[in-house]
Design an enzyme around this catalytic site. Structure first.
Site, PDB file in Angstrom:
ATOM      1  N   LYS A 129      41.090  -8.285   9.765  1.00 50.52           N
ATOM      2  CA  LYS A 129      40.630  -7.472   8.713  1.00 50.52           C
ATOM      3  C   LYS A 129      41.577  -6.270   8.359  1.00 50.52           C
ATOM      4  O   LYS A 129      41.917  -6.113   7.246  1.00 50.52           O
ATOM      5  CB  LYS A 129      39.084  -6.926   8.850  1.00 50.52           C
ATOM      6  N   GLN A 144      31.531  -3.668  12.642  1.00 54.21           N
ATOM      7  CA  GLN A 144      31.506  -5.250  13.073  1.00 54.21           C
ATOM      8  C   GLN A 144      30.292  -5.573  13.744  1.00 54.21           C
ATOM      9  O   GLN A 144      30.017  -4.796  14.887  1.00 54.21           O
ATOM     10  CB  GLN A 144      32.694  -5.050  13.961  1.00 54.21           C
ATOM     11  N   ASP A 167      29.908  -4.814   3.007  1.00 51.26           N
ATOM     12  CA  ASP A 167      29.545  -6.130   3.727  1.00 51.26           C
ATOM     13  C   ASP A 167      28.077  -6.515   3.364  1.00 51.26           C
ATOM     14  O   ASP A 167      27.479  -7.471   3.589  1.00 51.26           O
ATOM     15  CB  ASP A 167      29.096  -5.929   5.337  1.00 51.26           C
TER      16      ASP A 167
END
Ligand code: NDP
Length: 302
Positions: free
Chosen positions: A54, A98, A121
């Site tokens: 990422k 994450q 996200d």
């Protein structure tokens, strides 16, 4: 005849290239570029690989990347404080925590500290609510990638029967809502579903998001169906030679069998995975535009 291969790597790359071009244009116009902060807690090897990818993709897209790594035993309060600080930082446009977090940390409490305007996200309660309400907002990356991959086979998904296996808040539920938004007739299956194989055989679009290696067999697939395999499972791979610990990654679908029957199918790896990162890049750009009052560039679609 075997089904067509859906190349998530190529489709994801196209989205990342379009994002990079838009970032360059915005940088010229406004003298600033979007910034994505990634928070990684602990040393889970898979999470470390995802975070590295990422960070690399963010930099390749011409955006600023800030990786924050905390020890596995970092207290929950420290993680929440970091997310709150990033939320308040005007220089940060997107924040990605994450997952999964170590067991002693409550994901919901951490996500509650995240400014929904930076929720690239799409996991905060506000983002989930906006999706349910059909209002514009930041959509979860993996499910968005699934829809784009299905549309790469059939542009208009109207009326298709889509079976999503899995009902997690990360993948299954948002995927179902996003396919519904495309006018699919959606069925959500889960561990208590009766006669899953028969249900799957009725799917024009089959989206397994379970985490069970090769659970979906060839005879679960309707001839000509589109199969979008979300699963990422590490399995022992003795065929890679002697030595303990050799593994390979497989999806939730028995790929070779299913490809014989499917009209189109994603491989694992190089299917859904690259789309997750591509949609993250796009979401970071969209979040920056919304926050900074920049006009949202067109042409970002897959
Ligand atoms: P979860 O474990 O949170 O959810 C799994 C879902 O599968 C649950 O809803 C569960 O049902 C259902 N399930 C479990 N066993 C069965 C069964 N035998 N039959 C039918 N349904 C079953 O996983 P996630 O949603 O987080 O992830 C799913 C998979 O997707 C994993 O392999 C993960 O690694 C992968 N993934 C891939 C990403 C990518 O970028 N490609 C990104 C995120 C995840 P129930 O609710 O009843 O327990």
């Amino acid at each position: 005849m075997s089904g067509a291969l859906i190349d998530g790597e190529a489709i994801g790359l196209r989205i990342r290239e379009r994002t990079a071009a838009a970032v360059a244009t915005l940088a010229q116009a406004h003298g600033a570029v979007p910034a994505l902060a990634v928070v990684l807690v602990g040393d889970d090897p898979a999470s470390q690989i995802y975070v590295r990818a990422k960070v690399k993709n963010t930099q390749e897209a011409g955006m600023r990347s800030h990786a924050h790594r905390l020890a596995a035993d970092a207290p929950e309060a420290a993680v929440i404080a970091l997310v709150a600080q990033l939320s308040a930082d005007p220089e940060i446009d997107g924040i990605l925590v994450q997952l999964p977090l170590p067991e002693h940390i409550d994901e919901a409490r951490v996500l509650a500290a995240l400014d929904p305007a930076k929720d690239v996200d799409g996991l905060t309660a506000l983002s989930a609510g906006r999706l349910l309400l059909g209002k514009a907002g930041l959509r979860p990356c993996t499910p968005t990638g699934c829809v784009i991959l299905a549309q790469s086979v059939t542009r208009d998904l109207t009326g298709a029967h889509c079976v999503v296996i899995g009902r997690s808040i990360l993948v299954g539920k948002p995927a179902a809502l996003l396919f519904l938004e495309q006018n699919c007739t959606v069925t959500i299956a889960h561990s208590r579903t009766r006669d899953l194989a028969a249900l799957c055989r009725s799917a024009d679009i089959l989206v397994p998001a379970v985490g069970r290696p090769e659970m979906v067999r060839g005879d679960w697939v309707k001839p000509g169906a589109t199969v979008i395999d979300v699963g990422i499972n590490r399995v022992p791979a003795p065929e890679l030679g002697p030595g303990a610990g050799k593994t390979r990654v497989v999806g939730d679908v028995a790929f070779a069998e299913a490809r014989e029957v499917a009209g189109a199918i994603t491989p694992v790896p190089r299917g859904v995975g690259p789309m997750t990162r591509a949609c993250l890049m796009r979401n970071t750009l969209l979040a920056a535009c919304a926050r900074r009052g920049w006009e949202t560039p067109g042409g970002l679609e897959g």
